[in-house]
Design an enzyme around this catalytic site. Sequence first.
Site, PDB file in Angstrom:
ATOM      1  N   ASN A 114     -14.492  -3.493   0.567  1.00  0.00           N
ATOM      2  CA  ASN A 114     -13.195  -3.486   1.233  1.00  0.00           C
ATOM      3  C   ASN A 114     -12.971  -4.757   2.044  1.00  0.00           C
ATOM      4  O   ASN A 114     -12.140  -4.775   2.960  1.00  0.00           O
ATOM      5  CB  ASN A 114     -13.076  -2.264   2.153  1.00  0.00           C
ATOM      6  CG  ASN A 114     -12.776  -0.997   1.373  1.00  0.00           C
ATOM      7  OD1 ASN A 114     -12.204  -1.042   0.285  1.00  0.00           O
ATOM      8  ND2 ASN A 114     -13.178   0.132   1.913  1.00  0.00           N
ATOM      9  N   ASP A 171      -8.224  -1.540   3.808  1.00  0.00           N
ATOM     10  CA  ASP A 171      -8.423  -0.093   3.665  1.00  0.00           C
ATOM     11  C   ASP A 171      -8.844   0.588   4.969  1.00  0.00           C
ATOM     12  O   ASP A 171     -10.020   0.857   5.207  1.00  0.00           O
ATOM     13  CB  ASP A 171      -9.439   0.205   2.559  1.00  0.00           C
ATOM     14  CG  ASP A 171      -8.869  -0.075   1.171  1.00  0.00           C
ATOM     15  OD1 ASP A 171      -7.693  -0.474   1.090  1.00  0.00           O
ATOM     16  OD2 ASP A 171      -9.592   0.106   0.189  1.00  0.00           O
ATOM     17  N   ARG A 184       0.862  -1.178   0.000  1.00  0.00           N
ATOM     18  CA  ARG A 184       0.000   0.000   0.000  1.00  0.00           C
ATOM     19  C   ARG A 184       0.897   1.226   0.000  1.00  0.00           C
ATOM     20  O   ARG A 184       1.708   1.430   0.909  1.00  0.00           O
ATOM     21  CB  ARG A 184      -0.916   0.009   1.215  1.00  0.00           C
ATOM     22  CG  ARG A 184      -2.012  -1.021   1.155  1.00  0.00           C
ATOM     23  CD  ARG A 184      -3.120  -0.651   0.183  1.00  0.00           C
ATOM     24  NE  ARG A 184      -4.025   0.341   0.742  1.00  0.00           N
ATOM     25  CZ  ARG A 184      -5.010   0.919   0.050  1.00  0.00           C
ATOM     26  NH1 ARG A 184      -5.188   0.638  -1.219  1.00  0.00           N
ATOM     27  NH2 ARG A 184      -5.809   1.795   0.639  1.00  0.00           N
ATOM     28  N   GLU A 241      -7.515   3.654   5.957  1.00  0.00           N
ATOM     29  CA  GLU A 241      -7.041   5.031   5.954  1.00  0.00           C
ATOM     30  C   GLU A 241      -8.067   6.021   6.500  1.00  0.00           C
ATOM     31  O   GLU A 241      -7.702   7.143   6.865  1.00  0.00           O
ATOM     32  CB  GLU A 241      -6.598   5.441   4.549  1.00  0.00           C
ATOM     33  CG  GLU A 241      -7.692   5.491   3.514  1.00  0.00           C
ATOM     34  CD  GLU A 241      -7.120   5.656   2.113  1.00  0.00           C
ATOM     35  OE1 GLU A 241      -5.925   5.973   1.978  1.00  0.00           O
ATOM     36  OE2 GLU A 241      -7.866   5.460   1.142  1.00  0.00           O
ATOM     37  N   ASP A 245     -14.110   3.283   6.271  1.00  0.00           N
ATOM     38  CA  ASP A 245     -14.556   2.910   4.920  1.00  0.00           C
ATOM     39  C   ASP A 245     -15.220   1.538   5.000  1.00  0.00           C
ATOM     40  O   ASP A 245     -14.827   0.581   4.340  1.00  0.00           O
ATOM     41  CB  ASP A 245     -13.384   2.896   3.955  1.00  0.00           C
ATOM     42  CG  ASP A 245     -13.806   3.021   2.503  1.00  0.00           C
ATOM     43  OD1 ASP A 245     -15.028   3.073   2.240  1.00  0.00           O
ATOM     44  OD2 ASP A 245     -12.927   3.068   1.622  1.00  0.00           O
TER      45      ASP A 245
END
Length: 383
Positions: A258, A271, A85, A273, A253
Amino acid sequence: MTDHPSPPEAPAPAVPADRRPRTTTRDPEELTRRLTAWLGTRLPGARATAATVPDSNGMSSETLLFDIDHPGPPSPGTPRSCALRLAADPAAYTVFPRYDMARQYRTMRLVAEHTDLPVPRTLWLEEDPAHLGAPFFVMARAGGRVPPDVMPYTYEGNWLHDATDAQRDGLEAASVSVLARLHDQVPVGAAEFLDTAGTGSALHRHVEAQRAYYAWVVDGRPRSPLIERAFDWLTDPEHWPKDPGETVLTWGDARIGNIVYEGFEPAAILDWEMAALGPRELDLGWMVYLHRFFQDLTEGGGQRGLPDFLRRDRVESRYARLTGHRPRDMDFHTLYAALRHAIVMLRVAYRQVHFGEVPVPADADALILHRDTLEAMVEGRYW
């Protein structure tokens, strides 16, 4: 509450639904060469091979899948198949103003330490941008399949749409369980590094951070009257939750796109973030709304979609049974999810403008694919 029985027709996408906007200006071959040079500092003699960019590569942080080829015996605990990532390419008109890869890495390790959720095993964090042009981390790659975004899983012709009702029901139950376990199992004190700066409740700080993000998105660009109406609706004392509730670690998210599934069970939660501290309903509203986004687009395109999947009432009931917490203020939280998504979509659209993929709009709100949905929510006629 029941889902909207006949959603308004969705506007046509700014680009065809099966073509993604540009997400990077990086050269994958050059990236692989530089990755091999870096990998040798961690595993002398190792090379990165079979590097590919997944079709579902996000429009924020980037993902590179690769294998490790090592001349000697494999290092204990080092998998052969990995995923990298990488912070977004600054030259690609990034979706978010800042990419904190160390924060994502730390969040994944925290969740792995305190929960039974299948978070990918993190291997290395590299904060020096000199190696690949931006900070990055490497994790073990999970096998399985992901519900597609392009074309969305609500359209015909993909594994989730083709599944039986019982299989989708099982996937829905398992996905809601991911949220329940995350919220219940991570001690909030251990996640204080994810707290949003500011004053007031965690929810208030979260909303104000989104307001600042919107200001960044429209700096030098046309403003969105609809997004600003939605902010006004949220902060009206008549709509703001009287009691925002318990603060927990939220995934941010929280959507099935995801999650990597093995069969119909979660095999990897991806994911992180957008992880933050806030009420449980932040994740619940996001999961419900992101499905509604795809479902409304599908019905607007003349297909039936999956109207009985991830229904708001069922998600709320499942979560309540698992946690003992009855979700509340969900009109607020689903509208907030739609607002947050609208800001991201506006930024993505302005990136298309930046790269010459679409013209400068006369009406900024026309760039929001779910404009009719968000308007209906603000006007109290969606649910």
